[in-house]
Write an enzyme that holds these catalytic residues in place. Structure first.
Site, PDB file in Angstrom:
ATOM      1  N   TYR A 140       0.856  -1.180   0.000  1.00 43.96           N
ATOM      2  CA  TYR A 140       0.000   0.000   0.000  1.00 43.96           C
ATOM      3  C   TYR A 140       0.894   1.232   0.000  1.00 43.96           C
ATOM      4  CZ  TYR A 140      -3.806   3.172   1.389  1.00 43.96           C
ATOM      5  OH  TYR A 140      -4.723   4.187   1.454  1.00 43.96           O
ATOM      6  N   LYS A 170      -1.353  -1.187  -4.210  1.00 46.92           N
ATOM      7  CA  LYS A 170      -2.311  -0.103  -4.330  1.00 46.92           C
ATOM      8  C   LYS A 170      -1.548   1.203  -4.230  1.00 46.92           C
ATOM      9  CE  LYS A 170      -5.966   2.625  -2.496  1.00 46.92           C
ATOM     10  NZ  LYS A 170      -6.666   3.138  -1.311  1.00 46.92           N
TER      11      LYS A 170
END
Length: 302
Positions: A140, A170
């Site tokens: 992330y 992400k």
């Protein structure tokens, strides 16, 4: 092997009680609605879900409740990022035990300008401690909040060291060239930018696996039509909806809009240090929403 999460993924908000605990019934109802309205998956306990404001115990209680709920957990990613390695291990094991499709890992975020060697140590211990569960790990990247970047060189080293345990990334930096660079590291690396505008690229077989978006809490039906059917008008509406949040505190604004559209003020509650929108911010948000000219927009209610 279970199919990996791809497509339209809403970074779902976490309703909270007045006491500051996850409001599990409201959360489960909302998750069901988002999936019914077209989301391919959900990102549970991400930034929009205020994960780092909850204790590890509270996060685990929500993960366990989702696991017991009958929701299709293989279509859900859950945030397990923590400053403490032991907390990240605990949350990753909980995600695996409850059948989640992947664990989304923030870098340990208190110390800044840490060497890649230190981050490699963190992941080596996380991967080793969860080897029996072997849940896919998604990086992330949100340097504006974490202060730590998953550089392309680091991502390449992580993939080389840990193979398919590193399933994707992400990116909430908004840097599309960066996302493309990460996607080029391996065809097996699923990269999710955070802006709905990239769904067209994902649909066309481009470098991205889809989009993980906070605003998909509200525009998921249009996102789904744009992604699955190539409906350019729907995708245009989804992007226009996203733009009404520009310059506003994103999580409180998303929760305010969820509460408004669901006619349920409880959805607006946030955890400290986030505060509800100020009066002038609320006026600005709802003025922009009204200017869209589509108050009957396809939205995900509670």
């Amino acid at each position: 092997m279970t199919a990996r999460v791809r497509g339209v993924v809403a970074a779902i908000t976490t309703p909270v009680t007045e006491a500051g605990h996850p409001d599990i019934p409201r959360f489960l109802s909302r998750a069901q609605r988002l999936l019914a309205d077209g989301c391919d998956g959900l990102n549970v306990l991400g930034t929009t879900g205020e994960a780092t404001s909850f204790s590890a115990e509270a996060r685990e209680s929500l993960t366990d409740a989702v696991g017991r709920s009958g929701l299709p957990t293989s279509r859900l990613l859950v945030g397990v990022g923590a400053a403490a390695l032991d907390d990240a291990v605990r949350l990753t094991k909980s995600a695996a035990a409850n059948g989640f499709g992947g664990a989304l890992v923030l870098p340990p975020f208190y110390y800044k300008a840490v060497a890649d060697a230190g981050l490699m140590r963190f992941f080596d211990r996380l991967v080793t401690a969860t080897a029996a569960e072997a849940i896919p790990l998604y990086l992330y990247n949100f340097p504006a909040l974490s202060g730590v970047t998953y550089t392309p060189a680091l991502v390449e080293a992580l993939v080389a060291a840990f193979g398919d345990r590193i399933a994707g990334l992400k990116d909430s930096s908004g840097d599309v060239p960066y996302s493309r660079q990460i996607a080029a590291i391996s065809p097996d690396l699923d990269v999710f930018p955070s802006n709905e505008a990239n769904l067209g690229l994902a649909r066309e077989g481009g470098p991205f696996a889809g989009c993980i978006s906070a605003t998909a809490n509200l525009n998921s039906a249009d996102c789904a039509r744009g992604y699955r059917e190539g409906d350019a008008d729907a995708l245009f509406r989804a992007i226009a909806f996203r733009n009404i949040f520009d310059g506003l505190p994103l999580v409180p604004a998303i929760k305010a809009m969820v509460a408004h559209l669901a006619a349920d003020p409880a959805h607006e509650l946030t955890l400290p240090p986030l505060a509800p929108l100020a009066a002038e911010q609320r006026r600005e948000l709802f003025t922009r929403f009204g200017a869209l000219g589509r108050l009957e927009a396809p939205v995900a209610l509670a």
